[in-house]
Scaffold this active site. Structure first.
Site, mmCIF file in Angstrom:
data_model
loop_
_atom_site.group_PDB
_atom_site.id
_atom_site.type_symbol
_atom_site.label_atom_id
_atom_site.label_comp_id
_atom_site.label_asym_id
_atom_site.label_seq_id
_atom_site.Cartn_x
_atom_site.Cartn_y
_atom_site.Cartn_z
ATOM 1 N N ASP A 17 0.833 -1.209 0.000
ATOM 2 C CA ASP A 17 0.000 0.000 0.000
ATOM 3 C C ASP A 17 0.868 1.260 0.000
ATOM 4 O O ASP A 17 1.957 1.279 0.578
ATOM 5 C CB ASP A 17 -0.902 -0.032 1.240
ATOM 6 C CG ASP A 17 -2.078 0.918 1.094
ATOM 7 O OD1 ASP A 17 -2.344 1.380 -0.025
ATOM 8 O OD2 ASP A 17 -2.727 1.208 2.113
ATOM 9 N N HIS A 34 2.464 3.349 -9.070
ATOM 10 C CA HIS A 34 2.405 1.907 -9.323
ATOM 11 C C HIS A 34 3.663 1.438 -10.067
ATOM 12 O O HIS A 34 4.196 0.369 -9.794
ATOM 13 C CB HIS A 34 1.144 1.555 -10.119
ATOM 14 C CG HIS A 34 -0.131 1.855 -9.370
ATOM 15 N ND1 HIS A 34 -0.302 1.548 -8.045
ATOM 16 C CD2 HIS A 34 -1.287 2.456 -9.756
ATOM 17 C CE1 HIS A 34 -1.511 1.931 -7.651
ATOM 18 N NE2 HIS A 34 -2.124 2.495 -8.667
ATOM 19 N N LEU A 128 11.538 -20.235 -4.885
ATOM 20 C CA LEU A 128 10.582 -19.361 -4.188
ATOM 21 C C LEU A 128 9.224 -19.451 -4.880
ATOM 22 O O LEU A 128 9.149 -19.423 -6.103
ATOM 23 C CB LEU A 128 11.071 -17.896 -4.251
ATOM 24 C CG LEU A 128 10.093 -16.821 -3.765
ATOM 25 C CD1 LEU A 128 9.920 -16.886 -2.243
ATOM 26 C CD2 LEU A 128 10.574 -15.416 -4.154
HETATM 27 C C1 FPP Z 1 -2.002 -0.011 -3.412
HETATM 28 O O1 FPP Z 1 -1.542 1.318 -3.299
HETATM 29 C C2 FPP Z 1 -1.385 -0.677 -4.566
HETATM 30 C C3 FPP Z 1 -2.060 -1.255 -5.608
HETATM 31 C C4 FPP Z 1 -3.525 -1.283 -5.696
HETATM 32 C C5 FPP Z 1 -1.341 -1.829 -6.758
HETATM 33 C C6 FPP Z 1 -0.140 -2.663 -6.458
HETATM 34 C C7 FPP Z 1 0.640 -2.820 -7.693
HETATM 35 C C8 FPP Z 1 1.977 -2.747 -7.789
HETATM 36 C C9 FPP Z 1 2.871 -2.604 -6.616
HETATM 37 C C10 FPP Z 1 2.562 -2.790 -9.139
HETATM 38 C C11 FPP Z 1 3.499 -3.885 -9.432
HETATM 39 C C12 FPP Z 1 2.983 -5.230 -9.130
HETATM 40 C C13 FPP Z 1 3.330 -6.342 -9.824
HETATM 41 C C14 FPP Z 1 2.985 -7.668 -9.250
HETATM 42 C C15 FPP Z 1 4.029 -6.288 -11.119
HETATM 43 P P1 FPP Z 1 -2.598 2.511 -3.397
HETATM 44 O O2 FPP Z 1 -2.771 2.844 -4.833
HETATM 45 O O3 FPP Z 1 -3.880 2.115 -2.715
HETATM 46 O O4 FPP Z 1 -1.873 3.644 -2.632
HETATM 47 P P2 FPP Z 1 -2.548 4.798 -1.714
HETATM 48 O O5 FPP Z 1 -3.132 4.105 -0.514
HETATM 49 O O6 FPP Z 1 -1.389 5.662 -1.374
HETATM 50 O O7 FPP Z 1 -3.580 5.488 -2.543
#
Ligand code: FPP
Length: 245
Positions: A17, A34, A128
């Site tokens: 997050d 992201h 893994l």
């Molecule tokens: C949450 O942060 C994150 C996500 C919904 C997306 C996670 C995706 C990645 C880390 C990209 C790479 C992943 C792979 C497996 C290639 P948020 O957007 O809710 O952040 P915020 O709480 O600050 O708004």
């Protein structure tokens, strides 16, 4: 006291997050966060390989994330496609077995095909287990496990009276993997957010304010150090635990 090796979690799950806030701080769109988060995914994989963690389960896209603005969902899908193209060779070379867990039917055929292709290609690897939860929800996982058990009952392969916690667990997504030891959430929120609800029952929870794109080896090492200091009692008393080890 448990031996030092026993204090390394076999299975770690992470709610990654904070990408959006990381981008906002830099006055950039959420998709920029992201993209930056992808680097932290590499760090987490490398860290897991280096520390002998057997399974790493990452929450990449929840069933609720479809409700985000279409541009953000589109950017994430694009990112997943590109990541599959870019990263699978190296992961395969490092002996990583990739598995996507969740309801894959909702994804565009091209993306779904690539996910299935990556799973097939890496199925023989054992360094893994990297489980990427996409269109995943803990309640969905429990419901699909219950449905499978009910189907087995309908086929006459299982009696309803035989459905125990163990039988139901055997139908959940990560049934063949070690029990979840450590559940990490980055980004400062203290919530489980419908991730691995069944599996989290006896996991140790670790929360850090670090936003996901800033997570590095040192940050993950802190989580492991903290885990190593926990006493896991599984309902027993501290004395019972001490006498048993
Ligand atoms: C949450 O942060 C994150 C996500 C919904 C997306 C996670 C995706 C990645 C880390 C990209 C790479 C992943 C792979 C497996 C290639 P948020 O957007 O809710 O952040 P915020 O709480 O600050 O708004």
């Amino acid at each position: 006291m448990a031996s030092p090796a026993a204090r390394v979690p076999r299975h770690v799950a992470i709610v990654m997050d904070g990408n959006g806030r990381w981008a906002k701080k830099r006055l950039r769109p959420r998709s920029f966060g992201h993209h930056a988060g992808q680097k932290a995914v590499r760090e987490a994989v490398e860290f897991s390989l280096r520390n002998g963690i057997e399974s790493l389960t990452l929450f990449a896209f929840s069933s609720e994330n479809w409700n985000r603005p279409a541009t953000e969902v589109g950017a994430l899908m694009d990112l997943f496609l590109k990541a599959l193209d870019k990263e699978v060779d190296e992961l395969h070379g490092n002996g990583v077995r990739i598995r996507f867990v969740g309801d894959l039917d909702a994804f565009a055929p091209e993306l779904r095909q690539r996910m299935l292709g990556a799973m097939e290609r890496t199925a023989g690897n054992a360094a893994l287990n990297m489980n990427v939860a996409v269109n995943y929800g803990g309640r969905w996982d429990i419901a699909q496990a219950a449905r499978k058990a009910a189907e087995a009952v309908a086929r006459g392969e299982l009696a309803a009276s035989q459905i125990t916690e163990d039988t139901l667990a055997s139908y959940t997504c990560l049934a063949d993997q070690p029990p979840l030891d450590l559940f990490i959430r980055t980004g400062g929120e203290h919530r489980v957010s419908n991730f691995l609800l069944w599996q989290v029952a006896y996991a140790e929870l670790y929360f850090t304010d670090t936003l996901w794109p800033d997570v590095d080896q040192a940050c993950l090492a802190e989580a492991l150090d903290d885990y190593a200091r926990r006493e896991r009692r599984y309902g027993r008393t501290g004395e019972q635990v001490a006498n048993a080890s």
